[in-house]
Design a protein around this motif. Structure first.
Motif, PDB file in Angstrom:
ATOM      1  N   THR B 228      47.875  34.586  37.434  1.00  0.00           N
ATOM      2  CA  THR B 228      47.073  35.295  38.395  1.00  0.00           C
ATOM      3  C   THR B 228      45.809  34.223  38.493  1.00  0.00           C
ATOM      4  O   THR B 228      44.911  34.886  39.466  1.00  0.00           O
ATOM      5  CB  THR B 228      46.721  36.641  38.048  1.00  0.00           C
ATOM      6  OG1 THR B 228      46.023  36.783  36.829  1.00  0.00           O
ATOM      7  CG2 THR B 228      47.912  37.401  37.972  1.00  0.00           C
ATOM      8  N   HIS B 247      37.598  37.247  48.522  1.00  0.00           N
ATOM      9  CA  HIS B 247      38.791  37.504  48.668  1.00  0.00           C
ATOM     10  C   HIS B 247      39.393  37.722  47.378  1.00  0.00           C
ATOM     11  O   HIS B 247      40.699  37.941  47.235  1.00  0.00           O
ATOM     12  CB  HIS B 247      39.341  35.954  49.362  1.00  0.00           C
ATOM     13  CG  HIS B 247      38.993  35.962  50.654  1.00  0.00           C
ATOM     14  ND1 HIS B 247      39.973  36.468  51.495  1.00  0.00           N
ATOM     15  CD2 HIS B 247      38.192  35.374  51.394  1.00  0.00           C
ATOM     16  CE1 HIS B 247      39.519  35.947  52.810  1.00  0.00           C
ATOM     17  NE2 HIS B 247      38.517  35.416  52.640  1.00  0.00           N
ATOM     18  N   ALA B 248      38.729  37.743  46.256  1.00  0.00           N
ATOM     19  CA  ALA B 248      39.495  37.785  44.869  1.00  0.00           C
ATOM     20  C   ALA B 248      39.918  39.296  44.893  1.00  0.00           C
ATOM     21  O   ALA B 248      39.177  40.214  45.625  1.00  0.00           O
ATOM     22  CB  ALA B 248      37.936  37.524  43.876  1.00  0.00           C
ATOM     23  N   THR B 249      41.099  39.589  44.183  1.00  0.00           N
ATOM     24  CA  THR B 249      41.408  40.718  43.678  1.00  0.00           C
ATOM     25  C   THR B 249      40.659  41.797  43.455  1.00  0.00           C
ATOM     26  O   THR B 249      40.431  42.966  43.765  1.00  0.00           O
ATOM     27  CB  THR B 249      42.639  40.554  42.879  1.00  0.00           C
ATOM     28  OG1 THR B 249      43.308  39.290  43.253  1.00  0.00           O
ATOM     29  CG2 THR B 249      43.314  41.709  42.805  1.00  0.00           C
ATOM     30  N   ASP B 250      39.671  41.321  42.359  1.00  0.00           N
ATOM     31  CA  ASP B 250      38.940  42.279  41.484  1.00  0.00           C
ATOM     32  C   ASP B 250      37.388  42.211  42.152  1.00  0.00           C
ATOM     33  O   ASP B 250      36.482  42.632  41.589  1.00  0.00           O
ATOM     34  CB  ASP B 250      38.947  42.515  40.063  1.00  0.00           C
ATOM     35  CG  ASP B 250      38.837  40.850  39.623  1.00  0.00           C
ATOM     36  OD1 ASP B 250      38.477  40.042  40.485  1.00  0.00           O
ATOM     37  OD2 ASP B 250      38.823  40.628  38.372  1.00  0.00           O
ATOM     38  N   CYS B 262      38.599  32.634  39.709  1.00  0.00           N
ATOM     39  CA  CYS B 262      38.932  34.221  40.171  1.00  0.00           C
ATOM     40  C   CYS B 262      40.512  34.458  39.986  1.00  0.00           C
ATOM     41  O   CYS B 262      41.372  33.694  39.962  1.00  0.00           O
ATOM     42  CB  CYS B 262      38.308  34.481  41.439  1.00  0.00           C
ATOM     43  SG  CYS B 262      39.045  33.370  42.631  1.00  0.00           S
ATOM     44  N   THR B 263      40.543  35.737  40.273  1.00  0.00           N
ATOM     45  CA  THR B 263      42.017  36.224  39.988  1.00  0.00           C
ATOM     46  C   THR B 263      42.507  36.516  41.641  1.00  0.00           C
ATOM     47  O   THR B 263      41.906  37.275  42.493  1.00  0.00           O
ATOM     48  CB  THR B 263      42.127  37.435  39.455  1.00  0.00           C
ATOM     49  OG1 THR B 263      41.512  37.325  38.180  1.00  0.00           O
ATOM     50  CG2 THR B 263      43.488  38.060  39.470  1.00  0.00           C
ATOM     51  N   MET B 264      43.506  35.792  42.117  1.00  0.00           N
ATOM     52  CA  MET B 264      43.805  35.675  43.606  1.00  0.00           C
ATOM     53  C   MET B 264      45.349  35.611  43.604  1.00  0.00           C
ATOM     54  O   MET B 264      46.118  34.905  42.844  1.00  0.00           O
ATOM     55  CB  MET B 264      43.276  34.583  44.389  1.00  0.00           C
ATOM     56  CG  MET B 264      41.988  35.035  44.691  1.00  0.00           C
ATOM     57  SD  MET B 264      41.372  33.638  45.811  1.00  0.00           S
ATOM     58  CE  MET B 264      39.668  33.905  46.126  1.00  0.00           C
ATOM     59  N   SER B 265      45.982  36.424  44.532  1.00  0.00           N
ATOM     60  CA  SER B 265      47.314  36.103  44.915  1.00  0.00           C
ATOM     61  C   SER B 265      47.341  34.964  45.960  1.00  0.00           C
ATOM     62  O   SER B 265      46.370  34.431  46.243  1.00  0.00           O
ATOM     63  CB  SER B 265      47.679  37.379  45.669  1.00  0.00           C
ATOM     64  OG  SER B 265      47.425  37.550  47.108  1.00  0.00           O
ATOM     65  N   GLN B 268      46.002  35.659  49.153  1.00  0.00           N
ATOM     66  CA  GLN B 268      44.317  35.592  49.169  1.00  0.00           C
ATOM     67  C   GLN B 268      43.947  33.987  49.270  1.00  0.00           C
ATOM     68  O   GLN B 268      42.639  33.792  49.889  1.00  0.00           O
ATOM     69  CB  GLN B 268      43.890  36.271  47.978  1.00  0.00           C
ATOM     70  CG  GLN B 268      44.141  37.989  48.127  1.00  0.00           C
ATOM     71  CD  GLN B 268      43.909  38.741  46.909  1.00  0.00           C
ATOM     72  OE1 GLN B 268      44.218  38.143  45.890  1.00  0.00           O
ATOM     73  NE2 GLN B 268      43.503  39.541  46.809  1.00  0.00           N
TER      74      GLN B 268
END
Lengths: 330, 306
Positions: B228, B247-250, B262-265, B268
């Motif tokens: 992720t 844009h990051a998930t968290d 960062c954590t991204m799909s 994103q």
């Protein structure tokens, strides 16, 4: 087919182990030591008596037994033993039978008669204790049981192999005692007469009414046959302990302790008659042949046979029940 | 992935020992020619499960089928399809390698005896076959154990922690060997707590924890799901920072060597890239961090790897 292969495997494993070879080595060494000691004892006795004439020696033994019989401290069993000795001696004197005639077969007879209560069972225990527990402790049991052969078959093959190994051990005893003691006493004496048919009760009465003699080779066949039966019983008991206990050392320890405790029981606790139902008290089957009094009152040849048979059968049943059901954990 | 009947199928397996459930709920299937990893920390119930698979332990509940044969009702037939090493290779040290093989082959019949030379050749033990096993190195014992397992020409090979005690070269060799076997159609079930090993070897894995299978799946899918994290190399950072944060998930960014993480799909990432370009940022590199099986494991088991 597969079953025969399993048995061959088991026998081969045991023969390749140091264990069996060590047992044989000890056996040979003991034979030599016993033969030498017996030879020395006979020499010393002849020197003390001043003659090698067996009549004198036998007469001497009878007199000594008669004297000891007067002692008020004797137990009933000891009295019975002395009575038997006296009666036998008198019979032998009257019929001109030399009980001390030297020779390898005579040594074989003495060795088996005396050894069957402790020494020979010890050898059997050393071999039988290893049969299952070594596979359990070595982990190899996992291989044996995951090959698509049923557990009952695996255990049965071990049991049959054990019977063969006990037979091999007894043959080794017979051959080695003959060959080794023959070096000291000569190889003659197969046809010597041996007394049979004495009937001694534990209370000390001796019945000489049905006494007869058989040639020594015949007696040896009987005593080794009975010895084989006794060894099989001991083997079954050790086999059971071996399936119950993971370590060979402890399974051997348990059986040896039981055996020695049994021998002590026969000499110490003659008043505790319930002990006659224990297998270790019933090992001296050949005693019923040569007229020694039974260790405890109420014991007969067929009684001892039955006790041994029942214990052996129970041991086999327990081994199979436990072995086919147990979870082989780490 | 699976064609026809699975070689090994396990449903609802349970084992209770002295009132305690050691294996609570284990189900999975292994297809033909598949290398299946069974992962879990020590004490999770791996060994107990394996011992149930080969009939050493009787399950409290559940069904094990090997090539369609029910292990409980038809153990002999089922076990004939299996070769296994449970924990250590089980060998008689006082016999030679050949005699060890012969003992087992003799149990299984003439077809197995005929395979001794071939199997020894395959594990490259031919030249030491007539030495006592006592003199073998650990790697050789392992190879002899595999030879034993292959004697019966099994469809399924079950290996419990096979890399234990092997040196890196030995592990590499074992891996290559198992791959060859699988390519020939043999199914391999392999348990381990060494995740890096399994990642290189297995097609699919099941993850067991506290006696329960908590994940099963294709190893690539599992790893992809766990991957992720994205690392950005972008300038100027003060402009890019709030955009990436949004844009990051968290909504969080961390500075790492060579950029920010960062954590991204995937969606994103593409949205953030567009916006960065509009704002005139120079984007040098966007890299998705490939998770290891270890990461998957830690995510699903919540740590506590022994």
């Amino acid at each position: 087919m597969i079953f025969a292969h399993l048995i061959a495997n088991e026998v081969m494993k045991m023969l390749r182990k140091r264990r069996f070879q060590v047992v044989l080595l000890i056996l040979f060494a003991l034979m030599a030591v016993f033969s030498y000691a017996e030879k020395q004892a006979a020499n010393t006795l002849a020197r003390q008596l001043g003659t090698a004439d067996w009549h004198v020696r036998l007469q001497h033994q009878i007199t000594e037994a008669t004297n000891r019989l007067r002692s008020p401290l004797l137990s009933a069993a000891e009295k019975a033993g002395l009575q038997a000795t006296i009666q036998e001696g008198q019979y032998e004197l009257a019929h001109d039978i030399n009980p001390y005639a030297p020779g390898a077969p005579s040594f074989m007879k003495t060795f088996m008669d005396e050894g069957i209560t402790l020494l020979v069972p010890l050898f059997v225990i050393v071999i039988a204790s290893d049969m299952v527990s070594s596979e359990l402790s070595g982990g190899t049991i996992k291989m044996l049981l995951t090959r698509g052969v049923s557990r009952a078959k695996v255990l049965a093959s071990k049991l049959v192999a054990l019977v063969l190994l006990v037979a091999l051990l007894l043959s080794a005893i017979a051959v080695s005692s003959y060959l080794i003691s023959g070096l000291f006493f000569g190889y003659q004496g197969w046809g010597l007469p041996v007394l049979m048919g004495f009937h001694t009760t534990a209370s000390g009465t001796v019945d000489v009414g049905h006494v007869y003699t058989v040639p020594q080779w015949k007696y040896l066949c009987m005593t080794f046959g009975l010895g084989f039966f006794v060894c099989l019983c001991i083997a079954c008991l050790s086999f059971m302990v071996s399936t119950l206990v993971q370590s060979t050392a402890s399974s051997m320890g348990i059986m040896m302790a039981a055996l020695i405790a049994g021998t002590l029981l026969t000499t110490l606790a003659t008043s505790w008659t319930a002990a006659k139902y224990l297998p270790v008290v019933n090992l001296q089957l050949s005693g019923y042949l040569n007229g020694s009094p039974p260790p405890l009152a109420g014991m007969t040849f067929s009684f001892s046979l039955c006790v041994l048979l029942i214990w052996a059968a129970l041991a086999i049943v327990v081994s199979f029940l436990v072995f086919t059901r147990r979870d082989i954990m780490g | 992935m699976m064609v026809g009947e699975p070689v090994l199928s396990v449903t609802g397996l349970q084992k209770r020992v002295r009132g305690r459930l050691i294996v609570k709920d284990v189900s999975f299937e292994v297809g033909e020619g598949e290398i299946f990893g069974f992962l879990g920390p020590n004490g999770a119930g791996k060994t107990t499960t394996i011992r149930m698979l080969v009939g050493l332990i009787r399950p409290t509940a559940g069904i094990i089928r090997i090539s369609g044969h029910n292990l409980q009702s038809n153990p002999q037939e089922a076990l004939r399809q299996v070769g296994c090493i449970v924990e250590n290779p089980d060998l008689y040290p006082y016999l030679t390698g050949y005699e060890n093989l012969y003992q087992l082959a003799w149990m299984q019949g003439p077809h197995a005896v005929a395979r001794i030379a071939e199997v020894a050749e395959r594990v490259r033990l031919s030249d030491r076959l007539h030495d006592k096993v006592r003199t073998y190195s650990l790697g050789m014992r392992q190879r002899l154990g595999i030879a034993q397992a292959l004697l019966g020409n099994p469809r399924l090979l079950i290996l419990d922690e096979p890399t234990n005690g092997l040196d890196p070269a030995g592990i590499h060799e074992l891996r290559a060997f198992l791959r060859t076997l699988a390519a020939q159609g043999l199914s391999i079930f392999i348990s381990s707590h060494l995740l890096a090993e399994m990642e290189l070897l297995c097609d699919r894995v099941a993850i067991i924890r506290d006696g329960r299978v908590i994940r099963t799946g294709d190893i690539r899918t599992l790893v992809a799901e766990a991957s992720t994290d994205v690392i950005w190399r972008v300038e100027p950072l003060d402009v890019a920072w709030p955009i990436l944060c949004r844009h990051a998930t968290d909504g969080r960014l961390t500075r790492v060597e060579g950029g920010v993480r960062c954590t991204m799909s995937d969606e994103q990432v593409s949205a953030a890239t567009l916006e960065l370009a509009e704002r005139g940022c120079k984007l040098f590199e966007v890299a998705r961090q490939r998770a290891s099986l270890e990461d998957v494991f830690l995510q699903t088991t919540g740590g506590g790897l022994a």
